[in-house]
Write a protein that holds these residues in place. Structure first.
Motif, PDB file in Angstrom:
ATOM      1  N   LEU A 181       0.836  -1.199   0.000  1.00 12.53           N
ATOM      2  CA  LEU A 181       0.000   0.000   0.000  1.00 12.53           C
ATOM      3  C   LEU A 181       0.875   1.255   0.000  1.00 12.53           C
ATOM      4  CD1 LEU A 181      -2.802   1.332   0.308  1.00 12.53           C
ATOM      5  CD2 LEU A 181      -2.555   1.087   2.794  1.00 12.53           C
ATOM      6  N   LEU A 182       1.892   1.243   0.840  1.00  9.65           N
ATOM      7  CA  LEU A 182       2.735   2.442   0.945  1.00  9.65           C
ATOM      8  C   LEU A 182       3.487   2.705  -0.361  1.00  9.65           C
ATOM      9  CD1 LEU A 182       3.824   4.764   2.625  1.00  9.65           C
ATOM     10  CD2 LEU A 182       5.582   3.221   3.509  1.00  9.65           C
ATOM     11  N   ALA A 183       4.072   1.646  -0.940  1.00 11.64           N
ATOM     12  CA  ALA A 183       4.813   1.833  -2.206  1.00 11.64           C
ATOM     13  C   ALA A 183       3.871   2.377  -3.283  1.00 11.64           C
ATOM     14  CB  ALA A 183       5.435   0.511  -2.645  1.00 11.64           C
ATOM     15  N   THR A 184       2.657   1.847  -3.319  1.00 10.38           N
ATOM     16  CA  THR A 184       1.690   2.294  -4.330  1.00 10.38           C
ATOM     17  C   THR A 184       1.310   3.757  -4.103  1.00 10.38           C
ATOM     18  OG1 THR A 184       0.843   0.040  -4.348  1.00 10.38           O
ATOM     19  CG2 THR A 184      -0.545   1.708  -5.386  1.00 10.38           C
ATOM     20  N   ARG A 185       1.101   4.115  -2.833  1.00 12.24           N
ATOM     21  CA  ARG A 185       0.710   5.504  -2.547  1.00 12.24           C
ATOM     22  C   ARG A 185       1.854   6.470  -2.841  1.00 12.24           C
ATOM     23  NH1 ARG A 185      -2.339   5.528   3.231  1.00 12.24           N
ATOM     24  NH2 ARG A 185      -3.165   7.523   2.551  1.00 12.24           N
ATOM     25  N   LEU A 186       3.073   6.060  -2.483  1.00 12.70           N
ATOM     26  CA  LEU A 186       4.214   6.948  -2.766  1.00 12.70           C
ATOM     27  C   LEU A 186       4.386   7.124  -4.271  1.00 12.70           C
ATOM     28  CD1 LEU A 186       6.828   5.775  -0.076  1.00 12.70           C
ATOM     29  CD2 LEU A 186       5.571   7.942  -0.121  1.00 12.70           C
TER      30      LEU A 186
END
Ligand SMILES: Cc1ncc(COP(=O)(O)O)c(C=O)c1O
Length: 441
Positions: A101-106
């Motif tokens: 989720l974090l990689a996608t949001r970044l």
């Protein structure tokens, strides 16, 4: 003010400050002569809470990290929940939803096609990873000699050896490691057309050995809180394009709203090839960092040839607690007007610190986003300045030739005014030599 309750392990140590003196090796200080550190037992909102119950307005935001203030309940809830589900898991051969989720949001937030996010554990390591990525980008393309970097006077990129080699070789605290460090190409940061002509000639001449140009966009932080213009960033990007050199943005300090846009490069419409993130990534809760690369950089590694892989993997990379904190911090950037708040702080800091400009020892007052700087001719009696701040209810930590603040982006304006007024007061007393010689906290 009542005394805060300490965690049980700490409250069983009535003499913890004396024990700390015996065993805690403190950062950036001469242990023999340094003043006693500030005994902080809790944080809350905009404040540090001391052992004796005093509350100080925090002007430092814990080294640019506490972008939402301290103990934000949304981040605390996310970390607590993650703690019960999975505090940590290795990332070798494993992926987990918080990291995905974090990689996608970044990737969605970052400018351009910085789509590939490599997690690591601290800002310095993110810089090491960026350097390694850049060198191997050229190696994988058959250009084995490109292993040097242009970095800039007054630069600071961290304390590990690769990162140290990018710091200002003369004025940085790492200057005495010359000889031990990798040799780079330190240059003056170009501002004018003439500067750029000289700079570009240098890059042209050395492009065969150059892997990247590394810059802290818009604000060079620990090297002196020096600001530069958007055009400098644009010009550097163009030079990189003309000479096929990677543009590496170290946004460890400037990222996540500090300069008034989510990432400083965005203000200049510049897309780096590699970007380093850290500090405020977890909203000030724990150590975590990331290095993100564009499709073009990633594709140089994406190959049937196993030796083209990026052989890096810190043990705690992608730590689920840190990812949960970072995801919760990004929620707050979405739900609260952080960038507007940072921009509003810029005018407040500029205005409220401005009276310092009338003091004999002050050269300039400047602000950009949530960074305010009082530049002095020569800074002395630093422990006395810090102590006077503490006695008057604020925490600041001046260094080099400046007193600066990097408060939480959402600091309420009445508190920010109180912080600035106290700085004006303390510096007026310092300028007039009225500070007590005793630097007791
Ligand atoms: C621009 C910049 N790069 C890198 C670093 C190093 O980060 P860390 O202290 O997390 O290793 C810092 C830390 O102050 C920084 O300001």
């Amino acid at each position: 003010m009542s005394k805060p309750t300490l965690p049980s392990s700490a409250s069983s140590m009535p003499n913890w400050q004396r024990d700390a003196q015996d065993h805690l090796w403190m950062p950036y200080c001469q242990m023999k002569t340094a003043s006693s550190p500030l005994p902080v037992v809790a944080t809350q909102g905009m404040h540090l809470i001391l052992d004796d119950g005093r509350r100080l307005i925090d002007g430092m935001g814990s080294w640019w990290t506490a972008c939402h203030g301290y103990n934000h309940p949304h981040i605390a809830a996310a970390v607590t929940q993650q703690l019960s589900v999975m505090p940590h898991v290795m990332m070798g051969g494993i992926q987990h939803p918080q990291a995905a989720l974090l990689a996608t949001r970044l990737a969605a937030l970052l400018p351009g096609d910085l789509q590939h996010v490599f997690f690591c554990d601290s800002g310095s390591v993110a810089v090491e990873v960026a350097m390694k990525m850049a060198v191997q980008f050229y190696l994988n393309r058959g250009c084995g000699n490109r292993h040097r970097f242009v970095s800039f006077r007054n630069a600071y990129h961290g304390d590990t050896t690769g990162a140290m080699s990018l710091c200002d070789p003369v004025t940085s605290m790492h200057a005495h490691f010359k000889g031990f460090l990798l040799e780079q190409y330190p240059q003056a940061l170009p501002h004018t057309e003439e500067d750029f002509a000289v700079f570009e000639a240098f890059v042209r001449e050395h492009s065969d050995s150059l892997a990247g140009i590394v810059i802290e966009p818009l604000i060079q932080g620990a090297g002196g809180m020096k600001f530069h213009q958007l055009n400098t960033l644009r010009g550097l990007r163009e030079v990189c394009d003309r000479h096929d050199v990677l543009f590496i943005a170290d946004e460890i300090a400037t990222g996540f709203g500090r300069t008034g846009s989510m990432f400083a490069c965005q203000a200049a419409d510049v897309v780096p090839d590699i970007i380093c993130l850290g500090k405020a990534l977890t909203g000030g809760t724990m150590s975590f960092a990331a290095t993100a690369a564009t499709n073009r950089v990633f594709e140089a590694f994406y190959d049937d040839n196993a030796s083209h892989a990026l052989m890096h993997g810190p043990t705690f990379m992608g730590n689920p607690l840190a990812c949960a904190a970072a995801n919760a911090s990004l929620d707050l950037f979405e739900s609260e007007p952080r960038l507007q708040q940072a921009r509003a702080l810029e005018s407040l800091l500029q205005q409220e610190l401005q009276p310092c400009a009338a003091l004999d020892s002050v050269v300039e007052v400047r602000a950009r986003g949530a960074v305010g700087v009082v530049q002095v001719k020569t800074l002395d009696r630093i422990p006395q300045i810090i102590a006077a701040g503490v006695q008057r209810g604020i925490w600041i930590r001046p260094f080099k030739d400046m007193v600066y603040v990097t408060p939480p982006l959402n600091m309420p304006h009445d508190i920010a005014r109180q912080l600035c007024c106290t700085i004006v007061d303390v510096l007026s007393d310092w300028d007039a030599d009225r500070l007590p010689t005793e630097a007791s906290l």
